[in-house]
Design a protein around this motif. Structure first.
Motif, PDB file in Angstrom:
ATOM      1  N   THR A 105      -9.676  -2.115  11.227  1.00  0.00           N
ATOM      2  CA  THR A 105      -9.478  -2.368   9.782  1.00  0.00           C
ATOM      3  C   THR A 105      -8.115  -3.259   8.827  1.00  0.00           C
ATOM      4  N   PRO A 106      -8.455  -3.136   7.568  1.00  0.00           N
ATOM      5  CA  PRO A 106      -7.488  -4.017   6.378  1.00  0.00           C
ATOM      6  C   PRO A 106      -7.518  -2.660   5.847  1.00  0.00           C
ATOM      7  N   TRP A 107      -6.407  -2.474   5.049  1.00  0.00           N
ATOM      8  CA  TRP A 107      -6.771  -1.689   4.031  1.00  0.00           C
ATOM      9  C   TRP A 107      -5.664  -1.971   2.816  1.00  0.00           C
ATOM     10  N   VAL A 108      -6.110  -1.539   1.513  1.00  0.00           N
ATOM     11  CA  VAL A 108      -5.625  -1.949   0.423  1.00  0.00           C
ATOM     12  C   VAL A 108      -4.626  -1.077  -0.545  1.00  0.00           C
ATOM     13  N   LEU A 109      -3.250  -0.704  -0.466  1.00  0.00           N
ATOM     14  CA  LEU A 109      -2.806   0.343  -1.517  1.00  0.00           C
ATOM     15  C   LEU A 109      -3.406  -0.026  -2.540  1.00  0.00           C
ATOM     16  N   ASP A 110      -2.955   0.658  -3.622  1.00  0.00           N
ATOM     17  CA  ASP A 110      -3.232   1.034  -4.683  1.00  0.00           C
ATOM     18  C   ASP A 110      -1.931   1.813  -5.723  1.00  0.00           C
ATOM     19  N   PRO A 111      -0.572   1.744  -5.703  1.00  0.00           N
ATOM     20  CA  PRO A 111       0.678   2.686  -5.673  1.00  0.00           C
ATOM     21  C   PRO A 111       0.082   2.733  -7.352  1.00  0.00           C
ATOM     22  N   VAL A 112      -0.385   3.804  -8.071  1.00  0.00           N
ATOM     23  CA  VAL A 112      -0.756   4.304  -8.686  1.00  0.00           C
ATOM     24  C   VAL A 112       0.689   5.141  -9.523  1.00  0.00           C
ATOM     25  N   ALA A 113       0.765   4.856 -10.275  1.00  0.00           N
ATOM     26  CA  ALA A 113       2.591   5.328 -11.176  1.00  0.00           C
ATOM     27  C   ALA A 113       3.710   5.698  -9.780  1.00  0.00           C
ATOM     28  N   VAL A 114       3.198   4.616  -9.397  1.00  0.00           N
ATOM     29  CA  VAL A 114       4.685   4.560  -8.728  1.00  0.00           C
ATOM     30  C   VAL A 114       5.904   4.405  -9.386  1.00  0.00           C
ATOM     31  N   GLY A 115       7.100   4.353  -8.777  1.00  0.00           N
ATOM     32  CA  GLY A 115       8.301   4.897  -9.862  1.00  0.00           C
ATOM     33  C   GLY A 115       8.402   6.051 -10.984  1.00  0.00           C
ATOM     34  N   ALA A 116       7.251   6.003 -10.966  1.00  0.00           N
ATOM     35  CA  ALA A 116       7.472   7.256 -12.450  1.00  0.00           C
ATOM     36  C   ALA A 116       7.665   8.599 -11.970  1.00  0.00           C
ATOM     37  N   LEU A 117       6.814   8.615 -10.775  1.00  0.00           N
ATOM     38  CA  LEU A 117       7.466  10.137 -10.200  1.00  0.00           C
ATOM     39  C   LEU A 117       8.074  10.248  -8.474  1.00  0.00           C
ATOM     40  N   ARG A 118       8.466  11.157  -8.577  1.00  0.00           N
ATOM     41  CA  ARG A 118       9.458  11.387  -7.125  1.00  0.00           C
ATOM     42  C   ARG A 118       8.036  10.998  -5.747  1.00  0.00           C
ATOM     43  N   TYR A 119       7.596  11.689  -6.129  1.00  0.00           N
ATOM     44  CA  TYR A 119       6.814  12.574  -5.084  1.00  0.00           C
ATOM     45  C   TYR A 119       6.140  11.056  -4.150  1.00  0.00           C
ATOM     46  N   ARG A 120       5.305  10.948  -4.583  1.00  0.00           N
ATOM     47  CA  ARG A 120       4.276   9.732  -5.107  1.00  0.00           C
ATOM     48  C   ARG A 120       4.969   8.413  -4.874  1.00  0.00           C
ATOM     49  N   THR A 121       6.386   7.864  -5.109  1.00  0.00           N
ATOM     50  CA  THR A 121       7.439   6.647  -5.002  1.00  0.00           C
ATOM     51  C   THR A 121       7.162   7.332  -3.699  1.00  0.00           C
ATOM     52  N   GLU A 122       7.499   8.475  -3.057  1.00  0.00           N
ATOM     53  CA  GLU A 122       8.052   8.101  -1.776  1.00  0.00           C
ATOM     54  C   GLU A 122       7.167   8.482  -1.102  1.00  0.00           C
ATOM     55  N   ALA A 123       5.694   8.932  -1.286  1.00  0.00           N
ATOM     56  CA  ALA A 123       4.253   8.904  -0.266  1.00  0.00           C
ATOM     57  C   ALA A 123       4.009   7.522  -0.430  1.00  0.00           C
ATOM     58  N   ALA A 124       4.278   6.388  -1.522  1.00  0.00           N
ATOM     59  CA  ALA A 124       3.545   4.776  -1.341  1.00  0.00           C
ATOM     60  C   ALA A 124       4.478   3.951  -0.063  1.00  0.00           C
ATOM     61  N   LYS A 125       5.840   4.229  -0.394  1.00  0.00           N
ATOM     62  CA  LYS A 125       6.295   3.897   0.342  1.00  0.00           C
ATOM     63  C   LYS A 125       6.839   3.688   1.875  1.00  0.00           C
ATOM     64  N   ALA A 126       6.761   5.367   1.879  1.00  0.00           N
ATOM     65  CA  ALA A 126       6.363   5.229   3.532  1.00  0.00           C
ATOM     66  C   ALA A 126       5.045   5.111   4.170  1.00  0.00           C
ATOM     67  N   MET A 127       3.426   4.399   3.137  1.00  0.00           N
ATOM     68  CA  MET A 127       2.392   3.851   3.317  1.00  0.00           C
ATOM     69  C   MET A 127       2.658   2.546   4.116  1.00  0.00           C
ATOM     70  N   LEU A 128       3.802   1.666   3.459  1.00  0.00           N
ATOM     71  CA  LEU A 128       4.113   0.452   3.630  1.00  0.00           C
ATOM     72  C   LEU A 128       4.542  -0.171   5.578  1.00  0.00           C
ATOM     73  N   ALA A 129       4.783   0.883   6.128  1.00  0.00           N
ATOM     74  CA  ALA A 129       5.475   0.913   7.210  1.00  0.00           C
ATOM     75  C   ALA A 129       3.907   0.371   8.290  1.00  0.00           C
ATOM     76  N   SER A 130       2.382   1.197   7.831  1.00  0.00           N
ATOM     77  CA  SER A 130       1.700   1.035   8.134  1.00  0.00           C
ATOM     78  C   SER A 130       0.911  -0.151   7.793  1.00  0.00           C
ATOM     79  N   ARG A 131       1.568  -1.240   7.173  1.00  0.00           N
ATOM     80  CA  ARG A 131       1.456  -2.490   7.080  1.00  0.00           C
ATOM     81  C   ARG A 131      -0.334  -2.492   5.771  1.00  0.00           C
ATOM     82  N   PRO A 132       0.027  -2.270   5.213  1.00  0.00           N
ATOM     83  CA  PRO A 132      -1.233  -2.585   4.593  1.00  0.00           C
ATOM     84  C   PRO A 132      -1.872  -4.186   3.887  1.00  0.00           C
ATOM     85  N   ALA A 133      -2.893  -4.261   4.324  1.00  0.00           N
ATOM     86  CA  ALA A 133      -3.243  -5.599   3.996  1.00  0.00           C
ATOM     87  C   ALA A 133      -3.048  -6.018   2.652  1.00  0.00           C
ATOM     88  N   ALA A 134      -3.297  -5.756   1.366  1.00  0.00           N
ATOM     89  CA  ALA A 134      -3.078  -6.417   0.631  1.00  0.00           C
ATOM     90  C   ALA A 134      -2.730  -4.861  -0.537  1.00  0.00           C
TER      91      ALA A 134
END
Length: 242
Positions: free
Chosen positions: A96-125
């Motif tokens: 199933t394709p999934w889309v990532l919206d990385p809100v405020a990534v770069g501004a806060l470490r917790y969400r930045t690390e979480a979003a970067k880790a998600m990239l390994a799961s290859r979002p469709a967009a």
């Protein structure tokens, strides 16, 4: 780098929208709690069927049933992150394709690390503003909270690098929206000014891009990647334009 001048006719746009409505994709939405209702209404408006299933006990089962999954990390906390990770794993297992919206990534470490880790799961967009896309690609893109301190044009190179490293279609929203596939960049200069003093209006363009984009990704399995179709903008747009 200069994008090819393309032109979208209303007939072509109407045809693509009708294809989404014909498929009525079921979209599993794990999104910012502030704008859940708006995202649902956006998806309904384009002809999709949204479902905000967020319980960690249910997300894996539902992601496998859905036609697409939207992950928006706007209101992120451990329980929500665990649910998102479970939904992503299940979506990938089901194809199933999934889309990532990385809100405020770069501004806060917790969400930045979480979003970067998600990239390994290859979002469709991936859809983000200039600061978010730069940070997600590994640059110094810290924004001002959810607001970007970088123009969309300044994030084009980062968007292209992100597309190449993940295989995703990457959209950068701003005064000019840029959409890039592995080889192609398209600029869209018809973006209206968004209201900055009301939360829903402030988030509306981003939610339109993320929500409707998720529906579009699954509803058009036979369509070529966006940016490689023979459609044309009203004017030629260069990434160095602000």
């Amino acid at each position: 780098m200069t994008s090819t001048a393309i032109k979208f006719s209303f007939t072509q746009l109407a045809t693509e929208l009708e294809r989404v409505r014909t498929n009525t994709p079921l979209v599993h939405v794990l999104t910012n709690e502030v704008v859940q209702c708006f995202t649902a209404n956006t998806l309904l408006a384009v002809g999709a069927s949204p479902a905000m299933v967020v319980a960690q006990e249910e997300v894996a089962d539902f992601a496998a049933l859905a036609d697409a999954v939207l992950i928006n990390i706007g209101t992120l906390y451990p329980e929500r992150l665990a649910a998102m990770q479970a939904a992503i794993a299940s979506a990938n297992a089901a194809g199933t394709p999934w889309v990532l919206d990385p809100v405020a990534v770069g501004a806060l470490r917790y969400r930045t690390e979480a979003a970067k880790a998600m990239l390994a799961s290859r979002p469709a967009a991936i859809r983000g503003n200039g600061s978010e896309i730069i940070a997600l690609a590994g640059g110094l893109g810290g924004g001002k909270g959810v607001d970007s301190t970088a123009s969309s044009a300044s994030a084009v190179d980062a968007a292209l690098a992100l597309a190449r490293s993940t295989g995703a279609i990457v959209a950068v929203t701003g005064a000019i929206d840029y959409i890039t596939s592995l080889t192609t960049i398209v600029g869209i200069a018809a973006r209206r000014q968004c209201e900055q003093r009301q939360t829903l209006r402030r988030c509306a363009p981003a939610q339109n891009a993320s929500g409707a984009g998720t529906a579009y990704a699954v509803a058009l399995p036979r369509a070529p990647p966006l940016g490689e179709q023979e459609m044309v903008l009203d004017q030629e747009v260069r990434p160095d334009q602000r």
